[in-house]
Design an enzyme around this catalytic site. Structure first.
Site, PDB file in Angstrom:
ATOM      1  N   SER A   9      -3.343  10.185  -5.815  1.00 10.96           N
ATOM      2  CA  SER A   9      -3.489  10.594  -4.417  1.00 10.96           C
ATOM      3  C   SER A   9      -2.662  11.869  -4.172  1.00 10.96           C
ATOM      4  CB  SER A   9      -3.083   9.446  -3.490  1.00 10.96           C
ATOM      5  OG  SER A   9      -3.572   9.636  -2.184  1.00 10.96           O
ATOM      6  N   ASP A  23     -13.847   4.848  -3.260  1.00 15.68           N
ATOM      7  CA  ASP A  23     -12.760   5.611  -2.640  1.00 15.68           C
ATOM      8  C   ASP A  23     -13.322   6.707  -1.742  1.00 15.68           C
ATOM      9  OD1 ASP A  23     -10.412   6.920  -2.007  1.00 15.68           O
ATOM     10  OD2 ASP A  23     -10.014   7.630  -4.044  1.00 15.68           O
ATOM     11  N   HIS A  56      -9.457   3.187  -3.625  1.00 18.27           N
ATOM     12  CA  HIS A  56      -8.359   4.146  -3.760  1.00 18.27           C
ATOM     13  C   HIS A  56      -7.106   3.469  -4.334  1.00 18.27           C
ATOM     14  CE1 HIS A  56      -6.425   7.926  -2.986  1.00 18.27           C
ATOM     15  NE2 HIS A  56      -5.502   7.374  -2.213  1.00 18.27           N
TER      16      HIS A  56
END
Length: 311
Positions: free
Chosen positions: A153, A255, A285
């Site tokens: 991320s 995601d 995610h």
């Protein structure tokens, strides 16, 4: 004092600037072997502060020097820590699976420390590694000519930007061989097709992403800030083609950020960078943090091992 920004269960920001973070379970520091690896916490710069957790295999399968994975945790630049249970178990197991030394960085967080501070802290961790490897008994088997940057991320975003920063500084004593970006967090003022959807889930995801960008980029900047929009990266044609490390971009089918990850891989391909895109089916995610022992996480670690030992 009123609540002005919130990520439920993780973050609250108040009108007077107060920030409250709510961490999930953490794993305290220990040098006792666990599940085939050892770990300890180190101080990179006490004045800022920057700290890290080092993971090494308890019984390396090779007598040769080990590659190093420098990992940057996610959390929208505002939350997260290498001490979180999910990160701890994923990275310890990755150390064993890949027979690598893993150095996982706890950089300073926004909004108290807005970008580019996270990039600077994580770059400083590479400088520290270059100087510390010869005098730390846990790092003396580190092969500094085979260093890999990874993160999920926002940490994937950091890996990209730190790689660019190392290319501009010839004094750093490590060689970046590759990047492993897991579900990277990028953005831009121009919305993507998925970000313009009007269903409740898409609207909620966009609102959350926008909030973290508001809290992390410099005040007065927008989502075309270089740290947000990878298209603003300033490198020459020769640097992209000849100097930028090989990259694997990992995305997850479910995601919301998958679209941006695919766009990033396509961007690198157009620039002439060696890049591979790997998708985890039916996963969301940062699944590897929330499910560090699931089959998809084991497959991710296996894929990362293969990448590392190919360079």
């Amino acid at each position: 004092m009123s609540l002005v920004e919130e990520s439920p269960d993780f973050l609250q920001v108040f009108s007077d600037g107060t920030v409250k973070r709510f961490a999930p379970g953490i794993v305290p520091a220990s040098s006792e072997p666990s599940n085939g690896y050892k770990f300890k916490d180190v101080i990179i710069d006490s004045s800022k502060p920057i700290t890290a957790r080092v993971f090494i295999p308890s019984d390396p399968t090779s007598l040769s020097r080990l590659p190093v994975v420098v990992y940057f945790h996610g959390g929208g630049f505002c939350i997260g820590s290498t001490t979180w249970i999910g990160y701890h178990h994923f990275l310890g197991d990755l150390s064993v699976a890949s027979q690598s030394i893993v150095l996982s960085i706890d950089y300073r967080l926004a909004p108290e420390n807005r970008l580019p501070i996270a990039y600077e802290d994580c770059y400083d961790s590479l400088v520290w590694l270059g100087h510390q490897a010869s005098c730390d008994p846990w790092l003396n088997k580190a092969d500094l000519s085979r260093v890999f940057l990874s993160g999920d991320s926002a940490g994937g975003n950091i890996a990209h930007n730190v790689a660019v920063k190392t290319m501009r500084n010839s004094l750093i004593h490590v060689k970046i061989r590759g990047l492993l970006l897991i579900h990277p967090y990028f953005g831009s003022e121009k919305r993507t097709e998925k970000e313009m959807l009007t269903d409740q889930e898409a609207v909620g995801n966009v609102a959350s992403n926008d909030m973290f960008w508001r809290l992390s980029i410099p005040e007065g900047s927008n989502r075309d800030y270089f740290g947000c929009n990878f298209d603003k990266t300033e490198l020459s044609v020769i640097q992209w083609r000849n100097e930028f490390p090989a990259v694997t971009v990992y995305v997850a089918e479910l995601d919301f950020l998958k679209e941006r990850g695919v766009m990033y891989a396509e961007f690198l391909q157009r620039k002439g960078v060696e890049v591979k895109l790997v998708e985890a089916e039916n996963e969301s995610h940062v699944f590897h943090v929330f499910k560090p022992e699931c089959e998809a996480t084991r497959l991710l670690q296996k894929n990362m091992k293969e990448f590392i030992w190919n360079y």
